[in-house]
Design an enzyme around this catalytic site. Structure first.
Site, PDB file in Angstrom:
ATOM      1  CE  LYS A  29      -4.000   1.881   2.556  1.00 54.04           C
ATOM      2  NZ  LYS A  29      -4.876   1.704   3.755  1.00 54.04           N
ATOM      3  CB  SER A 104      -8.333   3.401   2.766  1.00 53.95           C
ATOM      4  OG  SER A 104      -7.415   2.879   3.714  1.00 53.95           O
ATOM      5  CB  SER A 128      -8.295   0.468   5.586  1.00 60.61           C
ATOM      6  OG  SER A 128      -9.069   1.630   5.542  1.00 60.61           O
TER       7      SER A 128
HETATM    8  N1  GLN Z   1     -13.154   3.727   6.491  1.00 57.20           N
HETATM    9  C1  GLN Z   1     -12.461   4.056   7.692  1.00 57.20           C
HETATM   10  C2  GLN Z   1     -12.039   5.505   7.648  1.00 57.20           C
HETATM   11  O1  GLN Z   1     -12.270   6.102   6.662  1.00 57.20           O
HETATM   12  C3  GLN Z   1     -11.293   3.166   7.893  1.00 57.20           C
HETATM   13  C4  GLN Z   1     -10.114   3.584   7.130  1.00 57.20           C
HETATM   14  C5  GLN Z   1      -8.889   2.799   7.448  1.00 57.20           C
HETATM   15  O2  GLN Z   1      -8.951   1.756   8.099  1.00 57.20           O
HETATM   16  N2  GLN Z   1      -7.750   3.357   7.055  1.00 57.20           N
HETATM   17  O3  GLN Z   1     -11.487   6.018   8.559  1.00 57.20           O
END
Ligand code: GLN
Length: 435
Positions: A29, A104, A128
């Protein structure tokens, strides 16, 4: 590479010649630092940023013989559930055309689902890794807080997040976890799982993927099924039946705090984000104000504002503003402190439920993948979709998402299993009975 926009940078980074991952590719990532290779966090702010060092997990991949085929696309700074907020364009879902891949870490999940990488790393602050695993029909693990080093991970909300593996199977995800896990002098929040569990083989996660759930007890938090999509629930209960058929037993558990978890999560995550993202000011990191359209004049505040206006996307700006508000002098007790109290309550509820169950099971996401574009105009709807994943980060516990069938229209459904702190083997074992 297939055309899913899974990668921001395609550049092969070789590993050592032998090791447990020799001959395999592990996509990384783009918020995980790679020496000499751009690390953009999906943001225009870091479009030109090239780290001078490797994240600890990247060093460990290289030592284990893995080849990194590139850096994967993501919601900007990890803020999102659909991988549509990247400055480098949205990622498509290889398992469901026209739908989002989840986020994400959508690029990492898409790369694995499309076969563009054997394995991948994502980061999970509030779901995410698990959400994109569920939406793309692959396996994802969110480790116990402190199992995996965050050194070199660009922080979004550091008290919540961990780097975790994505893979086609539970066994491969477990194997990759074994490579990246373990204490690190450069991250003081890391722990030694051997000491925490009293088991010298604590890091041999792959051997736990034996599918043996005979005698295992599974708790089902009723709060995480309320309001979930019908087709998702159907697949969920079919998976629980499978576990029962293999000798596991299940019972319902109540965790009343969970109905407040997503609110608490967003207050804490945005507060930490507002602090962590302060470094992107065009001086320490980010394009200098002199390179923005309006250029630099003598006013520092105006210069910072210009850099942030040009470098950050909508969602990141929204979160920095809300986080700053939640931490401001007059409101801290009303929002931030309350959220911390809720976090403690969530932890207690999980601890209690895990006294009567080896693992807890729920749908990973209460809904199937969104159609592309659907959630961009409605951030609240997107936040609420994180109801089942965020409590686990608040409690710092390990969890896995495994594929659990499809809806009638062919959309992937994921099942989440949560274990006690450093109980990765329990969730891996239960998950391997299903996928
Ligand atoms: N969807 C969650 C957020 O937007 C989790 C994102 C993540 O785990 N980086 O914060």
């Amino acid at each position: 590479m297939s055309g899913y926009n899974a990668y921001i940078t395609s550049e092969s980074i070789p590993g050592s010649e032998d090791g447990p991952l020799a001959g395999r590719t592990v996509a990384v990532k783009d918020n995980i630092s790679t020496e000499g290779v751009p690390t953009t966090c999906g943001s225009a702010m870091l479009a030109e940023y090239v780290p001078p060092y490797d994240a600890t997990v990247v060093s460990r991949l290289k030592e284990a013989g893995a080849t990194i085929p590139g850096k994967t696309n993501m919601d900007e700074f990890g803020m999102g559930t659909t991988t549509e907020t990247s400055a480098f364009g949205p990622v498509e879902n290889p398992a469901a055309e026209g739908y989002v891949p989840g986020g994400s870490s959508g690029g990492s999940a898409a790369a694995v689902a499309a076969g563009d990488a054997d394995l991948a790393l994502g980061s999970d602050t509030g779901g995410s890794v698990r959400c994109p695993a569920a939406f793309c029909g692959v396996v994802g693990i969110k480790p116990t807080y402190g199992l995996v080093s965050r050194y070199g991970l660009v922080a979004y909300a550091n008290s919540l997040e961990q780097i975790g593996p994505l893979a086609p199977t539970v066994e491969e995800a477990a194997e990759l976890l074994g490579v990246i896990a373990g204490p690190d002098d450069r991250d003081a929040t890391t722990r030694d799982a051997r000491e925490e569990t009293g088991n010298g083989d604590a890091y041999d996660y792959a051997s736990a993927a034996d599918g043996d759930v005979d005698g295992m007890t599974v708790g089902v938090p009723t709060e995480l099924l309320e309001g979930a999509d019908e087709a998702v629930c159907e697949q969920f209960w079919a998976a629980i039946d499978d576990l029962e058929a293999r000798g596991a037993s299940y019972h319902e558990v109540d965790l009343p705090s969970l109905t407040h978890a997503v609110e608490a999560y967003y207050v804490i995550a945005m507060s930490e984000a507002s602090s962590n993202l302060a470094r992107f000011d065009g001086v320490r990191y980010g394009l200098p104000a002199s390179e923005t359209e309006e250029g630099y004049d003598d006013d520092w505040n105006a210069a910072y504002a210009r850099v942030r206006e040009a470098g950050f996307g909508e969602e990141v700006k929204r979160r920095v503003l809300l986080g700053t508000y939640a931490l401001s002098a007059g409101y801290q007790d009303k929002y931030y402190k309350k959220a911390q109290d809720a976090r403690a309550w969530v932890k207690r509820d999980f601890d209690e439920a895990l006294e009567s169950a080896d693992v807890l099971a729920s749908p990973t996401m209460p809904v199937p993948p969104f159609e592309r574009g659907e959630s961009l105009d409605d951030p609240l709807k997107m936040y609420l979709a994180d109801a089942n994943t965020t409590p686990v980060n608040l409690a710092n516990l390990p969890a896995i998402s495994v594929p659990a069938g499809e809806t009638d229209t062919g959309l992937p459904v994921g099942l989440q299993l949560v274990g006690p702190a450093f109980g990765e083997k329990a969730v891996i074992r239960a998950g391997s009975a299903l996928a």
